[in-house]
Design an enzyme around this catalytic site. Sequence first.
Site, PDB file in Angstrom:
ATOM      1  N   CYS A 126       0.708  -1.115   0.081  1.00 11.70           N
ATOM      2  CA  CYS A 126       0.017   0.042   0.052  1.00 11.70           C
ATOM      3  C   CYS A 126       0.771   1.300   0.005  1.00 11.70           C
ATOM      4  CB  CYS A 126      -0.911   0.013   1.285  1.00 11.70           C
ATOM      5  SG  CYS A 126      -1.621  -1.480   1.617  1.00 11.70           S
ATOM      6  N   ARG A 128       3.872   0.986  -7.244  1.00  9.55           N
ATOM      7  CA  ARG A 128       3.726  -0.165  -6.026  1.00  9.55           C
ATOM      8  C   ARG A 128       2.764  -1.238  -6.079  1.00  9.55           C
ATOM      9  NH1 ARG A 128       6.129   2.143  -0.883  1.00  9.55           N
ATOM     10  NH2 ARG A 128       4.812   0.982   0.354  1.00  9.55           N
ATOM     11  N   TRP A 178      -3.271  -2.222  -1.605  1.00  9.67           N
ATOM     12  CA  TRP A 178      -3.067  -3.617  -2.210  1.00  9.67           C
ATOM     13  C   TRP A 178      -3.613  -4.604  -1.003  1.00  9.67           C
ATOM     14  CZ3 TRP A 178      -0.287  -5.842  -6.270  1.00  9.67           C
ATOM     15  CH2 TRP A 178      -0.190  -7.008  -6.320  1.00  9.67           C
ATOM     16  N   ASN A 208      -0.567   0.329   6.179  1.00  8.00           N
ATOM     17  CA  ASN A 208       0.219  -0.416   5.218  1.00  8.00           C
ATOM     18  C   ASN A 208       0.517  -1.754   6.121  1.00  8.00           C
ATOM     19  OD1 ASN A 208       1.646  -1.835   3.270  1.00  8.00           O
ATOM     20  ND2 ASN A 208       3.068   0.031   3.433  1.00  8.00           N
ATOM     21  N   GLY A 209       0.599  -2.929   5.741  1.00  4.22           N
ATOM     22  CA  GLY A 209       1.081  -4.188   6.490  1.00  4.22           C
ATOM     23  C   GLY A 209      -0.047  -4.972   6.872  1.00  4.22           C
ATOM     24  N   GLU A 228      14.214 -23.339 -11.721  1.00  2.67           N
ATOM     25  CA  GLU A 228      13.886 -22.111 -11.357  1.00  2.67           C
ATOM     26  C   GLU A 228      15.330 -21.357 -11.647  1.00  2.67           C
ATOM     27  OE1 GLU A 228      11.539 -20.575 -11.315  1.00  2.67           O
ATOM     28  OE2 GLU A 228      12.191 -18.357 -10.567  1.00  2.67           O
ATOM     29  N   LYS A 239      15.157 -18.056 -14.332  1.00  7.59           N
ATOM     30  CA  LYS A 239      15.891 -16.691 -13.752  1.00  7.59           C
ATOM     31  C   LYS A 239      16.865 -16.342 -14.915  1.00  7.59           C
ATOM     32  CE  LYS A 239      13.167 -15.615 -12.107  1.00  7.59           C
ATOM     33  NZ  LYS A 239      12.437 -16.521 -12.360  1.00  7.59           N
ATOM     34  N   GLU A 246      15.779 -15.795 -18.772  1.00 13.52           N
ATOM     35  CA  GLU A 246      14.801 -14.908 -19.183  1.00 13.52           C
ATOM     36  C   GLU A 246      15.245 -13.256 -19.091  1.00 13.52           C
ATOM     37  OE1 GLU A 246      10.961 -14.624 -16.829  1.00 13.52           O
ATOM     38  OE2 GLU A 246      12.117 -15.421 -15.026  1.00 13.52           O
ATOM     39  N   HIS A 290      23.083 -39.699 -20.161  1.00  8.35           N
ATOM     40  CA  HIS A 290      22.168 -40.549 -21.143  1.00  8.35           C
ATOM     41  C   HIS A 290      22.109 -39.195 -22.314  1.00  8.35           C
ATOM     42  CE1 HIS A 290      21.265 -43.553 -18.512  1.00  8.35           C
ATOM     43  NE2 HIS A 290      21.092 -42.751 -17.481  1.00  8.35           N
ATOM     44  N   LYS A 313       4.569  -9.673 -17.483  1.00  9.28           N
ATOM     45  CA  LYS A 313       4.616  -9.956 -16.217  1.00  9.28           C
ATOM     46  C   LYS A 313       3.513 -10.952 -15.921  1.00  9.28           C
ATOM     47  CE  LYS A 313       5.622 -10.228 -11.802  1.00  9.28           C
ATOM     48  NZ  LYS A 313       6.688 -11.074 -11.579  1.00  9.28           N
TER      49      LYS A 313
HETATM   50  C1  AGP Z   1       9.090 -16.208 -14.004  1.00 10.11           C
HETATM   51  O1  AGP Z   1      10.198 -15.240 -13.496  1.00 10.11           O
HETATM   52  C2  AGP Z   1       8.207 -15.633 -15.134  1.00 10.11           C
HETATM   53  N1  AGP Z   1       8.013 -14.291 -15.110  1.00 10.11           N
HETATM   54  C3  AGP Z   1       7.023 -16.441 -15.553  1.00 10.11           C
HETATM   55  O2  AGP Z   1       7.658 -17.887 -15.849  1.00 10.11           O
HETATM   56  C4  AGP Z   1       5.714 -16.480 -14.546  1.00 10.11           C
HETATM   57  O3  AGP Z   1       6.272 -17.287 -13.598  1.00 10.11           O
HETATM   58  C5  AGP Z   1       4.616 -17.391 -15.047  1.00 10.11           C
HETATM   59  O4  AGP Z   1       4.147 -16.713 -16.292  1.00 10.11           O
HETATM   60  C6  AGP Z   1       3.570 -17.824 -14.416  1.00 10.11           C
HETATM   61  O5  AGP Z   1       2.956 -16.470 -13.986  1.00 10.11           O
HETATM   62  P1  AGP Z   1       1.839 -16.436 -12.543  1.00 10.11           P
HETATM   63  O6  AGP Z   1       2.629 -16.965 -11.559  1.00 10.11           O
HETATM   64  O7  AGP Z   1       1.435 -14.939 -12.532  1.00 10.11           O
HETATM   65  O8  AGP Z   1       0.761 -17.491 -13.127  1.00 10.11           O
END
Ligand code: AGP
Length: 609
Positions: free
Chosen positions: A2, A27, A75, A101-102, A481, A485, A488, A504, A604
């Site tokens: 928030c 934010r 938020w 906020n919190g 993961e 990271k 991407e 293999h 995003k």
């Molecule tokens: C992860 O760094 C990416 N931005 C992407 O893989 C993301 O995790 C995926 O699109 C899922 O998004 P969501 O968690 O909002 O469903």
Amino acid sequence: MCGIVGYTGMEEASPFLLNGLRKLEYRGYDSAGVAVYNDTGLHVVKSKGRLSVLEGILEGGTKLPGRVGIGHTRWATHGAPSDVNSHPQVSDGGKFAVVHNGIIENYLALKNRLISKGVTFTSDTDTEVVAQLLEYYYDGDVLSAIQKVIQRVEGSYALGILCSEFPEKIFAVRKDSPLIVGVGKGENFIASDIPAILAKTREIYRLKDREIAVLSRETIEFYNGEGEPVEKEIEHIEWDISAAEKGGYEHFMMKEICEQPEALRKTISPRIRDGHIVLDDIELTAEYLREINKVFIVACGTAYHVGVVAKYAFERLLKVPMEVDVASEFRYRSPIIDEKSLVIIISQSGETADTLAALREAKKQGARVLSIVNVVGSTIANESDDVLYTWAGPEIAVASTKAYSTQLAVIYLIVLYMAEKLGTVSGKEFAEYVADLERLPEFVASCLNDKETIQYFASQYFNAKDMYFIGRNVDYAASLEASLKLKEISYIHSEAYTAGELKHGPISLIEDGTLVIAISTYEKLFDKMVSNIKEVKARGAVVLGITTQRKRKAMLDAVDHVFCVPKISDFMLPSLSIIPLQLFAYYVASMKGCDIDKPRNLAKSVTVE
Ligand code: AGP
């Protein structure tokens, strides 16, 4: 997270409040509101939706005169986005308006006690409890009322408070959520973050936990939680507005990496009570749990990688068969589901198209759907039978970091909750797991203390063409993961392999100088990993080893560089091993000059197929 802003001075408050809230828009929020005091009393105007909705109602601020006010962008955490759940929240008798906020972790108990004393509540928020408690304890002395409130509430708060009987004053207090006081000439300010007031002043005070500020247009007084006056140092802010929005960090991604200990604390601590796991208002009875014939975890991207970690935890602690799938496959493969299936959906945004479609498919086939979501009131949250929120605050960077960490934490909470109900772990083991979960934020913070080691390693290899991440068991889950990271945000080709698979086929890719990152924190397979490391070293690979402190020496004998993480329950290890690898991806991308927060081709939230 928030946004809070407050003004007391000789100018009209509303226009300043709206401008200040607009500076905090980055934010993330879902509603906004202001409270302004003028000669006709205390007025609150608030609405769900974007700030522009509030600006329209206020006609840019001209429709609400007054020289003292507080403003808020919400938020949502407790209570879906709505007009009535927006802040400011007002006490029953109308004397107090509060922005917060919190998270007030014990709000339900306090709310029930006030209701039993005849107080009428209007919202579903935790914040309203603060406004009601202030009026309940108020006997003409606001400072004393605030002291009584902060002695009773548990959790995190940054509070801006107006009292109708002190028309030109603003009261402010915080614990675990940041709050600053801005110093002007004939005017003073409060804000949850510097950008809100930077246009007016660069002179600020940072409130410490439980410090109370009392502002009028000419004076600022500070008190501690016991009501004793305190002296504070003023601070001059050099930042420009862009740096200020990121809290001084160069990118949102680094800010969010560093926010993980706090995000984890907010996600975990309200759900551990007297050594037991409490899953908000969700009730999964032992009878229901015994009836489950299969658990599915369905998600995309990073959220899917959380599911891969979860599989190890579920099968090891619960002995329940689990299937993990990417949503874009699950939705089209006619999975075998029935009313005895539990489908766990994981999504930061709660709007991912493939994940939403998978949820609808699961429900169509009669499964119960429990979702783990960061955005309150999102489509996936609203369409689930149960939802557990990761209270990570808005995640702005496209590359997910604190969402991953807090999603893992919610998985651990669910697994421990079920293990206790089903009696599949001993009391001693359960207590050890809970203790580790409570210490997780501190362990993650300790991994963040050694950024220089990772930065140095990144400086040696940021020009690599390919990078390979290998691991076994939970370390393999973490390597998925870590690889995502890196690729991407740095655009370097990267793959994650189970170390046992190298022979293999993939090992043919290893040649002189190939960079391999071996995650070997799962000590039961450490020796196997050392063998795999030797296999790639023998073919010329350069190897960074991620392991536990205890295995540091053994790992040093096998690899070129080592980064150590603290020892924790096996199924929680990815929460720690991912930290240096988030940093590694960040530093490599930074050294390559990539657009870290907004990588090419990515969004995003992927709301289309
Ligand atoms: C992860 O760094 C990416 N931005 C992407 O893989 C993301 O995790 C995926 O699109 C899922 O998004 P969501 O968690 O909002 O469903």
